[in-house]
Write an enzyme that holds these catalytic residues in place. Structure first.
Site, PDB file in Angstrom:
ATOM      1  N   GLY A  12      -4.176  28.830   4.386  1.00 31.89           N
ATOM      2  CA  GLY A  12      -2.871  29.429   4.715  1.00 31.89           C
ATOM      3  C   GLY A  12      -1.763  29.026   3.555  1.00 31.89           C
ATOM      4  O   GLY A  12      -2.081  28.808   2.598  1.00 31.89           O
ATOM      5  N   HIS A  44       0.281  32.996  -0.822  1.00 31.72           N
ATOM      6  CA  HIS A  44       1.230  33.333  -2.115  1.00 31.72           C
ATOM      7  C   HIS A  44       0.382  34.730  -2.637  1.00 31.72           C
ATOM      8  O   HIS A  44      -0.504  34.874  -2.446  1.00 31.72           O
ATOM      9  CB  HIS A  44       1.349  32.272  -3.164  1.00 31.72           C
ATOM     10  CG  HIS A  44       0.170  31.463  -3.469  1.00 31.72           C
ATOM     11  ND1 HIS A  44      -0.817  32.166  -4.301  1.00 31.72           N
ATOM     12  CD2 HIS A  44      -0.209  30.123  -3.131  1.00 31.72           C
ATOM     13  CE1 HIS A  44      -1.759  31.198  -4.307  1.00 31.72           C
ATOM     14  NE2 HIS A  44      -1.469  29.933  -3.730  1.00 31.72           N
ATOM     15  N   GLU A  45       1.261  35.027  -3.791  1.00 36.80           N
ATOM     16  CA  GLU A  45       0.536  36.280  -4.404  1.00 36.80           C
ATOM     17  C   GLU A  45      -1.101  36.049  -4.957  1.00 36.80           C
ATOM     18  O   GLU A  45      -1.702  36.999  -4.862  1.00 36.80           O
ATOM     19  CB  GLU A  45       1.505  36.593  -5.635  1.00 36.80           C
ATOM     20  CG  GLU A  45       2.541  37.066  -5.504  1.00 36.80           C
ATOM     21  CD  GLU A  45       2.501  38.358  -4.933  1.00 36.80           C
ATOM     22  OE1 GLU A  45       1.897  39.250  -5.216  1.00 36.80           O
ATOM     23  OE2 GLU A  45       3.554  38.786  -4.069  1.00 36.80           O
ATOM     24  N   HIS A  95      -3.374  34.426  -3.531  1.00 34.52           N
ATOM     25  CA  HIS A  95      -4.228  34.848  -2.294  1.00 34.52           C
ATOM     26  C   HIS A  95      -4.295  36.316  -1.943  1.00 34.52           C
ATOM     27  O   HIS A  95      -5.230  36.883  -1.902  1.00 34.52           O
ATOM     28  CB  HIS A  95      -3.741  34.220  -0.930  1.00 34.52           C
ATOM     29  CG  HIS A  95      -3.593  32.713  -0.748  1.00 34.52           C
ATOM     30  ND1 HIS A  95      -2.584  31.950  -0.886  1.00 34.52           N
ATOM     31  CD2 HIS A  95      -4.829  31.717  -0.889  1.00 34.52           C
ATOM     32  CE1 HIS A  95      -2.948  30.553  -0.958  1.00 34.52           C
ATOM     33  NE2 HIS A  95      -4.234  30.359  -0.926  1.00 34.52           N
ATOM     34  N   GLN A 147     -12.094  18.074   3.741  1.00 37.25           N
ATOM     35  CA  GLN A 147     -11.863  18.098   2.296  1.00 37.25           C
ATOM     36  C   GLN A 147     -10.640  17.180   1.932  1.00 37.25           C
ATOM     37  O   GLN A 147     -10.275  17.304   0.471  1.00 37.25           O
ATOM     38  CB  GLN A 147     -11.724  19.452   1.604  1.00 37.25           C
ATOM     39  CG  GLN A 147     -10.580  20.274   2.073  1.00 37.25           C
ATOM     40  CD  GLN A 147     -10.603  21.639   1.566  1.00 37.25           C
ATOM     41  OE1 GLN A 147     -11.633  22.485   2.118  1.00 37.25           O
ATOM     42  NE2 GLN A 147     -10.025  22.212   0.680  1.00 37.25           N
ATOM     43  N   LYS A 150      -8.215  29.592 -10.240  1.00 42.85           N
ATOM     44  CA  LYS A 150      -7.396  28.385 -10.408  1.00 42.85           C
ATOM     45  C   LYS A 150      -8.198  27.164 -10.232  1.00 42.85           C
ATOM     46  O   LYS A 150      -8.207  26.219 -10.828  1.00 42.85           O
ATOM     47  CB  LYS A 150      -6.094  28.582  -9.780  1.00 42.85           C
ATOM     48  CG  LYS A 150      -5.279  27.252  -9.852  1.00 42.85           C
ATOM     49  CD  LYS A 150      -4.178  27.181  -9.068  1.00 42.85           C
ATOM     50  CE  LYS A 150      -4.054  26.818  -7.522  1.00 42.85           C
ATOM     51  NZ  LYS A 150      -4.812  25.275  -7.561  1.00 42.85           N
ATOM     52  N   VAL A 159      -3.569  33.726 -10.703  1.00 44.84           N
ATOM     53  CA  VAL A 159      -2.338  34.425 -10.740  1.00 44.84           C
ATOM     54  C   VAL A 159      -1.151  33.440 -11.027  1.00 44.84           C
ATOM     55  O   VAL A 159      -1.158  32.197 -10.582  1.00 44.84           O
ATOM     56  CB  VAL A 159      -2.053  35.342  -9.494  1.00 44.84           C
ATOM     57  CG1 VAL A 159      -0.817  35.666  -9.372  1.00 44.84           C
ATOM     58  CG2 VAL A 159      -3.151  36.097  -9.080  1.00 44.84           C
ATOM     59  N   SER A 190      -0.402  26.618  -3.283  1.00 43.77           N
ATOM     60  CA  SER A 190       0.484  26.370  -2.008  1.00 43.77           C
ATOM     61  C   SER A 190       1.202  24.956  -2.311  1.00 43.77           C
ATOM     62  O   SER A 190       2.312  24.889  -1.836  1.00 43.77           O
ATOM     63  CB  SER A 190      -0.460  26.199  -0.877  1.00 43.77           C
ATOM     64  OG  SER A 190      -1.134  27.633  -0.498  1.00 43.77           O
TER      65      SER A 190
HETATM   66  O1  PAF Z   1      -9.444  26.784  -1.902  1.00 39.23           O
HETATM   67  C1  PAF Z   1      -9.125  26.459  -0.837  1.00 39.23           C
HETATM   68  O2  PAF Z   1      -7.963  27.156  -0.091  1.00 39.23           O
HETATM   69  C2  PAF Z   1     -10.268  25.806   0.014  1.00 39.23           C
HETATM   70  O3  PAF Z   1     -10.597  25.014  -0.506  1.00 39.23           O
HETATM   71  C3  PAF Z   1     -11.000  26.743   0.918  1.00 39.23           C
HETATM   72  C4  PAF Z   1     -11.991  27.428  -0.137  1.00 39.23           C
HETATM   73  C5  PAF Z   1     -10.416  27.874   1.665  1.00 39.23           C
HETATM   74  C6  PAF Z   1     -11.964  25.921   1.683  1.00 39.23           C
HETATM   75  O4  PAF Z   1     -11.324  25.170   2.825  1.00 39.23           O
END
Ligand code: PAF
Length: 282
Positions: free
Chosen positions: A31, A34-35, A37, A61, A149, A176, A186
């Site tokens: 979530g 940004h650009e 994504h 994570q 990235k 990007v 983010s």
């Molecule tokens: O790159 C991310 O935003 C996260 O590590 C991912 C791949 C969505 C896993 O939670």
């Protein structure tokens, strides 16, 4: 755009779509889009009939001392932009549904996860691989798009998919950047105005290393020292977590540049830990 929040519903919907002969491309995200994504969603749109975006801040994570609770979140913005970008299904599961209280199964690629970010974030990639595997098992995508990235993440996911024969094509997409060169993330939201003005020097430092390599510098140590000096001069409050020259395919640390290599960096600036990387060659 359909918004699906339960595991059962996303599984059933994707199964039905596959039965109809549709191909699916997945863009996993946490979530605060940004650009960067949106470029992944654009690529997914080119590849498949159906684009599924997952939006899930994956708790496994993050280590207990990390920024899980502070992770930026703006569900309305995310829903708007994913829809505009041509997403068919936005999957927003709850953590309690993704992980049973007694969850105890992990997917790991230990060799690749112990270097670079893995040194300061030892459980991070285990969490990433586990949640990505869970998403693959729920959605059964034909393609999954990840940004360059997070170069180590992309390399680890490619290896995991190869080693476990997961039936999905991993598509790496170019990093990007903001206009001034800062890699979009983010976590840039954590930067103060003053810090934000200085952080494009991370990219500038990397470009200087690429230039040095072209001029004949092959020593990783010399390149690291040069980067450290450059950052000290231009972002005095920054702390370099790592600046490493690695093999672009297996992330093995390289002392001398032979042909091509990736230089990957992580730099702490205020509350943010910023990643960037560059492919260099002689
Ligand atoms: O790159 C991310 O935003 C996260 O590590 C991912 C791949 C969505 C896993 O939670």
């Amino acid at each position: 755009m359909e918004i699906i929040t339960t595991l059962e519903a996303v599984k059933a919907r994707c199964k039905e779509l596959k039965k109809q002969g549709k191909t699916i491309a997945l863009v996993p995200t946490m979530g605060y889009l940004h650009e960067g994504h949106l470029s992944l969603i654009g690529k997914a749109r080119e590849l498949a009939d159906i684009v599924v975006v997952s939006r899930f801040v994956n708790p496994t994570q993050f280590a207990p001392n990390e920024d899980l609770d502070a992770y930026p979140n703006d569900p309305n913005h995310d829903r708007n932009v994913t829809e505009k970008a041509g997403t068919d299904i936005l999957f927003e599961p709850l953590a309690s549904a993704m992980y049973a209280e007694d969850h105890g199964t992990w997917v790991e690629v230990p060799e690749l996860a112990k270097v670079l970010c893995g040194v300061t974030r030892p459980i991070h990639f285990r969490g990433v691989c586990t949640v990505v595997t869970k998403l693959f098992n729920l959605i059964h995508p034909d393609f999954a798009c990840f940004g360059e990235k997070d170069y180590q993440q992309l390399t680890i996911i490619r290896r995991m998919v190869r080693d476990l024969n997961v039936d999905v094509e991993i598509v790496g997409c170019p990093l990007v950047r903001e206009e001034d060169g800062l890699a979009m993330s983010s976590r840039n939201a954590y930067l103060t105005k003053e810090e934000r003005a200085l952080v494009p020097h991370i990219r500038k430092g990397l470009l200087l290393l690429a230039e040095k390599a072209k001029q004949g510098e092959t020593s990783a140590k010399n390149l690291q020292n040069f980067f450290a000096e450059y950052i000290k001069e231009n972002i005095p409050a920054a702390r370099i977590d790592y600046c490493s020259m690695v093999d672009k395919d297996n992330l093995e640390s390289l002392e001398t540049l032979k042909d091509k290599a990736v230089i990957a960096v992580a730099v702490y600036v205020g509350k943010a830990r910023l990643l960037d990387n560059i492919l260099i060659s002689k």
